[in-house]
Design a protein around this motif. Structure first.
Motif, PDB file in Angstrom:
ATOM      1  N   VAL A 175       0.841  -1.206   0.000  1.00  0.00           N
ATOM      2  CA  VAL A 175       0.000   0.000   0.000  1.00  0.00           C
ATOM      3  C   VAL A 175       0.872   1.252   0.000  1.00  0.00           C
ATOM      4  O   VAL A 175       0.615   2.207  -0.740  1.00  0.00           O
ATOM      5  CB  VAL A 175      -0.965  -0.003   1.204  1.00  0.00           C
ATOM      6  N   ILE A 176       1.923   1.250   0.834  1.00  0.00           N
ATOM      7  CA  ILE A 176       2.814   2.414   0.892  1.00  0.00           C
ATOM      8  C   ILE A 176       3.467   2.652  -0.465  1.00  0.00           C
ATOM      9  O   ILE A 176       3.501   3.772  -0.984  1.00  0.00           O
ATOM     10  CB  ILE A 176       3.889   2.213   1.986  1.00  0.00           C
ATOM     11  N   LEU A 177       3.966   1.589  -1.059  1.00  0.00           N
ATOM     12  CA  LEU A 177       4.638   1.723  -2.355  1.00  0.00           C
ATOM     13  C   LEU A 177       3.678   2.172  -3.443  1.00  0.00           C
ATOM     14  O   LEU A 177       4.026   2.990  -4.299  1.00  0.00           O
ATOM     15  CB  LEU A 177       5.286   0.392  -2.738  1.00  0.00           C
ATOM     16  N   SER A 178       2.456   1.621  -3.406  1.00  0.00           N
ATOM     17  CA  SER A 178       1.489   1.976  -4.447  1.00  0.00           C
ATOM     18  C   SER A 178       1.009   3.413  -4.336  1.00  0.00           C
ATOM     19  O   SER A 178       0.410   3.938  -5.276  1.00  0.00           O
ATOM     20  CB  SER A 178       0.290   1.022  -4.391  1.00  0.00           C
ATOM     21  N   HIS A 179       1.261   4.027  -3.197  1.00  0.00           N
ATOM     22  CA  HIS A 179       0.875   5.433  -3.008  1.00  0.00           C
ATOM     23  C   HIS A 179       2.119   6.326  -2.963  1.00  0.00           C
ATOM     24  O   HIS A 179       2.183   7.281  -2.190  1.00  0.00           O
ATOM     25  CB  HIS A 179       0.039   5.590  -1.727  1.00  0.00           C
ATOM     26  N   HIS A 180       3.102   5.985  -3.807  1.00  0.00           N
ATOM     27  CA  HIS A 180       4.294   6.807  -4.013  1.00  0.00           C
ATOM     28  C   HIS A 180       5.127   6.950  -2.743  1.00  0.00           C
ATOM     29  O   HIS A 180       5.693   8.009  -2.470  1.00  0.00           O
ATOM     30  CB  HIS A 180       3.924   8.202  -4.545  1.00  0.00           C
ATOM     31  N   GLY A 181       5.185   5.853  -1.986  1.00  0.00           N
ATOM     32  CA  GLY A 181       5.895   5.894  -0.719  1.00  0.00           C
ATOM     33  C   GLY A 181       7.358   6.253  -0.845  1.00  0.00           C
ATOM     34  O   GLY A 181       7.900   7.015  -0.030  1.00  0.00           O
ATOM     35  N   HIS A 226      10.653  13.803   2.510  1.00  0.00           N
ATOM     36  CA  HIS A 226      10.644  14.213   3.923  1.00  0.00           C
ATOM     37  C   HIS A 226      11.848  13.679   4.706  1.00  0.00           C
ATOM     38  O   HIS A 226      11.891  13.797   5.932  1.00  0.00           O
ATOM     39  CB  HIS A 226       9.341  13.747   4.595  1.00  0.00           C
ATOM     40  N   GLY A 227      12.803  13.126   4.020  1.00  0.00           N
ATOM     41  CA  GLY A 227      14.019  12.676   4.691  1.00  0.00           C
ATOM     42  C   GLY A 227      13.821  11.457   5.554  1.00  0.00           C
ATOM     43  O   GLY A 227      14.497  11.293   6.580  1.00  0.00           O
ATOM     44  N   MET A 228      12.908  10.548   5.152  1.00  0.00           N
ATOM     45  CA  MET A 228      12.665   9.326   5.923  1.00  0.00           C
ATOM     46  C   MET A 228      13.592   8.221   5.408  1.00  0.00           C
ATOM     47  O   MET A 228      13.157   7.270   4.726  1.00  0.00           O
ATOM     48  CB  MET A 228      11.199   8.906   5.824  1.00  0.00           C
ATOM     49  N   ALA A 229      14.854   8.329   5.734  1.00  0.00           N
ATOM     50  CA  ALA A 229      15.869   7.410   5.201  1.00  0.00           C
ATOM     51  C   ALA A 229      15.610   5.979   5.636  1.00  0.00           C
ATOM     52  O   ALA A 229      15.779   5.030   4.846  1.00  0.00           O
ATOM     53  CB  ALA A 229      17.254   7.866   5.644  1.00  0.00           C
ATOM     54  N   ALA A 230      15.213   5.785   6.890  1.00  0.00           N
ATOM     55  CA  ALA A 230      14.980   4.421   7.385  1.00  0.00           C
ATOM     56  C   ALA A 230      13.829   3.767   6.633  1.00  0.00           C
ATOM     57  O   ALA A 230      13.872   2.562   6.320  1.00  0.00           O
ATOM     58  CB  ALA A 230      14.680   4.459   8.884  1.00  0.00           C
ATOM     59  N   LEU A 231      12.778   4.534   6.321  1.00  0.00           N
ATOM     60  CA  LEU A 231      11.654   3.987   5.574  1.00  0.00           C
ATOM     61  C   LEU A 231      12.065   3.677   4.132  1.00  0.00           C
ATOM     62  O   LEU A 231      11.690   2.627   3.579  1.00  0.00           O
ATOM     63  CB  LEU A 231      10.478   4.976   5.592  1.00  0.00           C
ATOM     64  N   GLU A 232      12.822   4.570   3.541  1.00  0.00           N
ATOM     65  CA  GLU A 232      13.320   4.331   2.177  1.00  0.00           C
ATOM     66  C   GLU A 232      14.105   3.021   2.125  1.00  0.00           C
ATOM     67  O   GLU A 232      13.915   2.190   1.217  1.00  0.00           O
ATOM     68  CB  GLU A 232      14.226   5.485   1.737  1.00  0.00           C
ATOM     69  N   GLN A 233      14.993   2.853   3.089  1.00  0.00           N
ATOM     70  CA  GLN A 233      15.825   1.642   3.109  1.00  0.00           C
ATOM     71  C   GLN A 233      14.967   0.396   3.283  1.00  0.00           C
ATOM     72  O   GLN A 233      15.182  -0.627   2.620  1.00  0.00           O
ATOM     73  CB  GLN A 233      16.848   1.744   4.241  1.00  0.00           C
ATOM     74  N   CYS A 234      13.973   0.491   4.179  1.00  0.00           N
ATOM     75  CA  CYS A 234      13.098  -0.651   4.438  1.00  0.00           C
ATOM     76  C   CYS A 234      12.308  -1.022   3.184  1.00  0.00           C
ATOM     77  O   CYS A 234      12.194  -2.204   2.827  1.00  0.00           O
ATOM     78  CB  CYS A 234      12.144  -0.315   5.583  1.00  0.00           C
ATOM     79  N   LEU A 235      11.781  -0.027   2.499  1.00  0.00           N
ATOM     80  CA  LEU A 235      11.009  -0.273   1.274  1.00  0.00           C
ATOM     81  C   LEU A 235      11.906  -0.843   0.178  1.00  0.00           C
ATOM     82  O   LEU A 235      11.493  -1.730  -0.583  1.00  0.00           O
ATOM     83  CB  LEU A 235      10.338   1.021   0.806  1.00  0.00           C
ATOM     84  N   ALA A 236      13.121  -0.336   0.078  1.00  0.00           N
ATOM     85  CA  ALA A 236      14.054  -0.800  -0.955  1.00  0.00           C
ATOM     86  C   ALA A 236      14.472  -2.242  -0.698  1.00  0.00           C
ATOM     87  O   ALA A 236      14.576  -3.055  -1.626  1.00  0.00           O
ATOM     88  CB  ALA A 236      15.272   0.116  -0.998  1.00  0.00           C
ATOM     89  N   GLU A 237      14.717  -2.572   0.580  1.00  0.00           N
ATOM     90  CA  GLU A 237      15.141  -3.929   0.924  1.00  0.00           C
ATOM     91  C   GLU A 237      14.064  -4.939   0.600  1.00  0.00           C
ATOM     92  O   GLU A 237      14.328  -6.026   0.094  1.00  0.00           O
ATOM     93  CB  GLU A 237      15.488  -4.013   2.412  1.00  0.00           C
ATOM     94  N   GLN A 238      12.828  -4.602   0.880  1.00  0.00           N
ATOM     95  CA  GLN A 238      11.737  -5.530   0.644  1.00  0.00           C
ATOM     96  C   GLN A 238      11.506  -5.707  -0.842  1.00  0.00           C
ATOM     97  O   GLN A 238      11.092  -6.742  -1.310  1.00  0.00           O
ATOM     98  CB  GLN A 238      10.458  -5.009   1.327  1.00  0.00           C
TER      99      GLN A 238
END
Length: 709
Positions: free
Chosen positions: A684-690, A697-709
């Motif tokens: 859902v996060i990815l499909s909504h341009h996460g 917004h500088g959410m590096a930890a979220l970016e990394q988590c999304l990229a890893e998955q």
């Protein structure tokens, strides 16, 4: 008539003669003549209770009623002869409490009022005396006060006193009696008249320079209403200013104890009714306020540091009044907006108050078990609670040593109060905001909240059984809240007690998680929290309490995640649905006039309470993030609430500069845990341009988590 009256002047009628003549009278004239004998005996005080009842049995109310209404007088009779005789008989009957409350007496109240307000002639003073005797007797009955208020006696007494006519001192005494038992009703119906009396008394208080000034100190508190506030009325403000000036004159002089005590009690009464609003701003007002608190502290020390304190009659009332003044001193020392005190005065008063509270602690340490029911103990614990709520660094050692007593005392009153409330009651229990007759815990909670954040006092509170007591108290207060929706005052203080209890439990959840796991009381508390938030959240005026319960529930859920009640039960799902709703609706996009892009803003429904709930919201977000990996069913609840879609839209639309770092961290913490725990959440996060808004917004930890998955 004249012959009979003449014969009565020297008569000494006996019971037998009085009743015999009444019984054998063949017509009104003979009965009237007999009544002269009866009233002669009554006025001479020669009849006892039994005799009075026999007189009533002989004539009843019918003949006195006729006398009161008759306008046909024998030649040569004074104008009010019949009326005077009727009043004398009624006054005689009123000495019997049963007759004083009879409807035939109560329906004469308007007549009594009219007589009080009629011009008083020298030959009618006995009528005035009889009216006051009747009114005094009526006041002493169960129905009397209500009947007197509704039938206009308060207004009549006020006018009688203001006119200064015969018996005006008795009018004032009766007013005091009425105000003592029906103050609120009296002021609701007759505020202008009572204000006029207060105006006269306050003027006399200011101007007189003899012993009367101190007598008025004793009298005036009875005429100071708590509601409506005197500060709302210009005449009331004038009264308050005169009282302030009069008290300033008294307390600025050298006084004996008997003169100072009534002045302190009057000042305390004004504080209870008006806070510090009756003290004017400026140098004179600040000097007076500092003097008032100083004198109160000195009185407390002198009274409580003695080997046998408070033995003197009336001393407890004086010290209790001083407690009221000291509590005002605490509030004024903490006041930042338009303070009455200068900073130097605040520092001096805090030091003086510390010494006074040392005396209070000294006194409480000597209290015996058999004295715990003394209301003065309650007043002493209450004022100490006010000090503990605001000042945590002073007297810490002494307070720690007193904690076992305070807990024992509060527990005793709570248990007794709960039993009294749960037992069948003929009338609702009178409360001071918690439905408990004497709720010491209510006043100790703020201090306990500070103390549970510190190691040593927290350890003492835990060892003395405070957590179990506080859990039980919370459950009781919650029942009060949901069962008394009609009482605003009750709700306000109950809400405050619940909120402060939440603060204590939050401290324990952070500093003593093992206690939360092991003490069974917290399982009951958790169960109540799960059920209470869904009920509270729709009540927009209880948002602060909802925030407290939401955050506490989330903090405890991460500790008790393995408990049965949190294993996807109905109550757990409803709680988390409400918690997600509370957390998700706190922020919105807002476009200022003239701006091109929306900015992150607190939602309008939250804005008025945000100062009180901001920290709770951030702590709640952290706790929710911690719960996600512990409760496998929680991501599904988030998906059902469609929070991820709404949050994605919000973060995509607002300017990055409008989202501060703390808020970014709060959102990111929850989003990362959801992304790790649930592939559907991540999708859902990815499909909504996460990835895009995470980068924005500088959410590096979220970016990394999304990229890893």
């Amino acid at each position: 008539h004249r012959a009979m009256a003449s014969g009565c002047r020297d008569a000494n009628p006996t019971l037998k003669r009085c009743l015999g003549v009444l019984r054998d009278a063949r017509n009104d004239s003979e009965q009237f003549a007999a009544l002269l004998l009866v009233t002669k005996a009554v006025r001479a005080g020669e009849v006892d209770a039994k005799t009075r009842r026999q007189i009533f049995d002989a004539i009843g109310f019918t003949f006195p009623n006729r006398l009161l209404t008759s306008r046909q007088l024998p030649d040569g009779c004074p104008q009010h002869t019949f009326q005077a005789l009727g009043l004398t008989l009624l006054a005689c009957f009123c000495t019997d409490p049963e007759l004083a409350g009879h409807s035939q007496i109560l329906n004469k109240i308007p007549t009594f009022n009219d007589i009080l307000l009629s011009p008083c002639h020298p030959d009618s003073t006995s009528m005035i005396d009889d009216v006051y005797q009747c009114l005094s007797a009526v006041l002493a009955t169960s129905r009397g006060p209500r009947e007197l208020v509704t039938k206009g006696t308060v207004s009549a007494l006020c006018q009688a006193y203001m006119n200064g006519s015969y018996g005006s001192d008795r009018a004032l005494k009766l007013l005091l009696g009425l105000l003592a038992v029906a103050e609120v009703k009296c002021w609701q119906r007759e505020a202008p008249q009572l204000l006029a009396v207060l105006s006269k008394l306050s003027n006399d208080f200011l101007k007189t320079e003899d012993i009367t000034k101190f007598e008025l100190c004793e009298l005036l508190p009875h005429f100071i209403p708590v509601s409506p506030p005197l500060t709302q009325d210009s005449q009331g403000c004038e009264c308050l200013h005169r009282l302030y000036k009069g008290l300033a004159d008294i307390l600025g002089s050298k006084l004996s104890q008997s003169q100072r005590d009534p002045a302190l009690k009057l000042a305390a009464c004004l504080v209870q009714a008006c806070g510090s609003e009756w003290i004017p701003a400026g140098k004179a007002g600040s000097k007076f306020l500092a003097l008032l608190v100083n004198l109160a502290c000195v009185e407390v020390r002198l009274s409580l540091e003695e080997p046998d304190p408070l033995e003197e009659e009336g001393k407890k009332e004086v010290v209790t009044a001083c407690y009221v003044l000291i509590e005002m001193g605490i509030q004024e020392c903490l006041r930042e907006e338009k303070p009455l005190l200068e900073e130097v005065q605040k520092v001096q008063l805090m030091r003086i108050m510390e010494e006074a509270f040392g005396a209070v602690i000294f006194y409480l340490r000597q209290v015996k078990q058999e004295d715990l029911q003394d209301p003065f103990i309650f007043a002493s614990v209450r004022i100490l609670g006010a000090w503990m709520a605001e000042e945590t660094s002073c007297l810490k050692q002494e307070i720690c040593e007193l904690l076992p007593f305070l807990l024992h005392y509060a527990k005793k009153l709570f248990k007794e109060g709960s039993s009294a409330v749960s037992a069948p009651q003929p009338e609702p229990v009178s409360s001071q905001g918690s439905a408990l007759p004497q709720d010491a815990l209510r006043f100790l909670l703020p201090g306990f909240c500070h103390l549970t954040a510190e190691d040593r006092p927290r350890a003492i509170l835990i060892s003395e059984g405070a957590p179990a007591l506080l859990c039980e108290y919370f459950l009781h207060q919650w029942k009060v809240l949901i069962s008394k929706p009609q009482s605003l005052t009750l709700l306000t203080s109950t809400e405050m007690s619940l909120q402060t209890s939440c603060g204590i439990f939050l401290n324990l959840a952070v500093t003593a998680p093992e206690l939360i796991r092991q003490d069974k009381s917290f399982s009951s508390l958790m169960d109540t929290l799960l059920k209470s938030l869904p009920l509270l959240l729709p009540q927009k005026d209880q948002l602060v309490l909802a925030a407290n319960i939401c955050t506490l529930g989330l903090m405890m859920a991460r500790i008790l995640a393995s408990s049965a009640v949190l294993q996807e039960t109905h109550s757990a799902k409803e709680f988390f649905r409400a918690a997600i709703l509370f957390l998700s609706q706190a922020h919105t996009a807002h476009t200022e006039p003239g701006s091109d892009s929306p900015a992150m803003a607190v939602a309008p429904a939250y804005s008025s309470a945000w100062a009180d709930i901001r920290e709770l919201w951030f702590l709640g977000m952290q706790a929710l993030a911690a719960c996600v990996p512990l409760l496998p069913w929680l991501p599904q609840a988030v998906l059902q609430a469609q929070w991820l879609e709404a949050l994605s839209h919000l973060l995509s639309s607002v300017a990055p500069a409008s989202v501060d770092l703390e808020l970014v961290a709060a959102f990111q913490g929850v989003l990362v845990e959801l992304s790790r725990a649930s592939e559907r959440c991540q999708a859902v996060i990815l499909s909504h341009h996460g990835m895009e808004w995470a980068n924005l917004h500088g959410m590096a930890a979220l970016e990394q988590c999304l990229a890893e998955q």
